[in-house]
Design a protein around this motif. Structure first.
Motif, short mmCIF file in Angstrom:
data_model
loop_
_atom_site.label_atom_id
_atom_site.label_comp_id
_atom_site.label_asym_id
_atom_site.label_seq_id
_atom_site.Cartn_x
_atom_site.Cartn_y
_atom_site.Cartn_z
N ARG A 203 0.84 -1.20 0.00
CA ARG A 203 0.00 0.00 0.00
C ARG A 203 0.87 1.25 0.00
O ARG A 203 1.79 1.38 0.82
N SER A 204 0.56 2.17 -0.88
CA SER A 204 1.24 3.46 -0.87
C SER A 204 0.73 4.28 0.31
O SER A 204 -0.27 3.94 0.96
N ARG A 205 1.40 5.38 0.57
CA ARG A 205 0.94 6.26 1.65
C ARG A 205 -0.48 6.74 1.39
O ARG A 205 -1.31 6.77 2.31
N ALA A 206 -0.79 7.09 0.14
CA ALA A 206 -2.13 7.59 -0.18
C ALA A 206 -3.19 6.52 0.04
O ALA A 206 -4.27 6.79 0.56
N SER A 208 -2.99 4.02 2.12
CA SER A 208 -3.11 3.85 3.57
C SER A 208 -3.97 4.95 4.19
O SER A 208 -4.72 4.71 5.14
N GLN A 209 -3.89 6.15 3.64
CA GLN A 209 -4.73 7.25 4.14
C GLN A 209 -6.20 6.99 3.84
O GLN A 209 -7.08 7.31 4.66
N GLN A 212 -7.40 4.46 6.35
CA GLN A 212 -7.59 5.06 7.66
C GLN A 212 -8.88 5.87 7.70
O GLN A 212 -9.63 5.84 8.69
N PRO A 264 -5.94 12.14 -1.15
CA PRO A 264 -5.37 10.80 -1.24
C PRO A 264 -5.89 10.00 -2.43
O PRO A 264 -5.11 9.28 -3.08
N SER A 273 -0.77 3.84 -7.91
CA SER A 273 -0.74 2.87 -6.81
C SER A 273 -2.10 2.30 -6.47
O SER A 273 -2.21 1.38 -5.66
#
Length: 284
Positions: A203-206, A208-209, A212, A264, A273
């Motif tokens: 998972r990219s940071r985006a 993952s956001q 969340q 995101p 991603s």
């Protein structure tokens, strides 16, 4: 003689947390768009938006954007329903994670099919059943407080099932095992979902956001096809809708109902991603 044990609908702490999230949810991005014509969706949109809505007079601009976003989310539901082809009149369909019911009503109107929606949100089930009564279709379109991993419906009782942006809340092997039980041989499963790109290595940071924000667990693209094959489904069509959904997010970013998750989504889509897929599979 002992009575059969009734299984609880919510069986894990995570399921209870998801149900609590959606029971409390009154997000204007879902409510205000549904108020346009009474079809309440819980998914995103497809297609180009009309740029004229951004040039509307200030007092009318937001209403024009809201109406256009709703047009795009309804267009997305039409794409999903198109994938079923011809559903026999009197057939039976299931909406897995049915939200406030918009697509279920569209399916009944289009196919004349009975539709059962299932959700772990009691509030959404109550809202959707009230909508069915208002529309006078409560005998043909029904919503149930059920877990789509174990619905309790009869084996082979459905012509087809769809999920629309709900699979990221469940284990795919369990889900497709249950759907394989429910769909009669030769029936069809249609899915629209966001999934992360395996080629990115995770998972990219985006992404993952996004997880969340919605307390979900976005799956890798490959997990869908592995779980479908393991449970007797053969994909007949896979369409990458990523580029077609970006305009919706760009318009939503400029609306009064933006939630902060727009950045995101746009980042993940544009960096590659995250993919937005339509998957159509037949039950063999």
């Amino acid at each position: 003689m002992a009575s059969p044990t009734v299984k609880p609908v919510l069986r894990t702490d995570y399921q209870r947390s998801v149900a609590d999230y959606w029971n409390k949810e009154k997000d204007p991005v879902n409510i205000k768009l549904g108020e346009v014509d009474g079809l309440y969706h819980h998914h995103y949109g497809l297609g180009q938006y009309d740029p004229a809505v951004l040039q509307a007079p200030p007092e009318a601009r937001d209403a024009a954007i809201i109406a256009e976003m709703h047009r795009l989310e309804t267009a997305q539901a039409e794409v999903l329903l198109d994938a079923f082809g011809d559903v026999p009149f009197g057939g039976r369909l299931m909406d897995g994670g049915s939200g406030r019911g918009g697509t279920s009503f569209m399916a009944h109107a289009r196919f004349g099919a009975r539709v059962d929606g299932v959700s772990i949100s009691e509030q959404q089930v109550a809202f959707a059943n009230a909508q069915a009564r208002e529309r006078g279709v409560q005998d043909e379109v029904r919503f149930h407080f059920k877990n789509m991993l174990d619905t309790g419906f009869d084996t082979g009782s459905f012509t087809g099932i769809w999920t629309n942006e709900t699979t990221m809340y469940v284990d795919l092997q369990q889900l497709y095992g249950e759907f394989a039980r429910l769909i009669a041989p030769g029936g069809r499963y249609v899915c629209i979902t966001g999934c992360y790109n395996d080629l990115t290595g995770g998972r990219s940071r985006a992404v993952s956001q996004i997880d969340q924000h919605y307390i979900c667990n976005i799956h890798a693209r490959s997990e869908y096809f592995r779980a479908l094959a393991d449970n007797g489904f053969v994909p007949i069509s896979v369409v990458d809708l990523t580029q077609d959904t970006i305009p919706y997010w760009e318009l939503r970013q400029q609306s009064s109902v933006a939630t902060g998750v727009e950045d995101p989504f746009l980042t993940a889509y544009k960096e590659g991603s995250f993919h937005y897929l339509l998957i159509v599979a037949d039950r063999i």
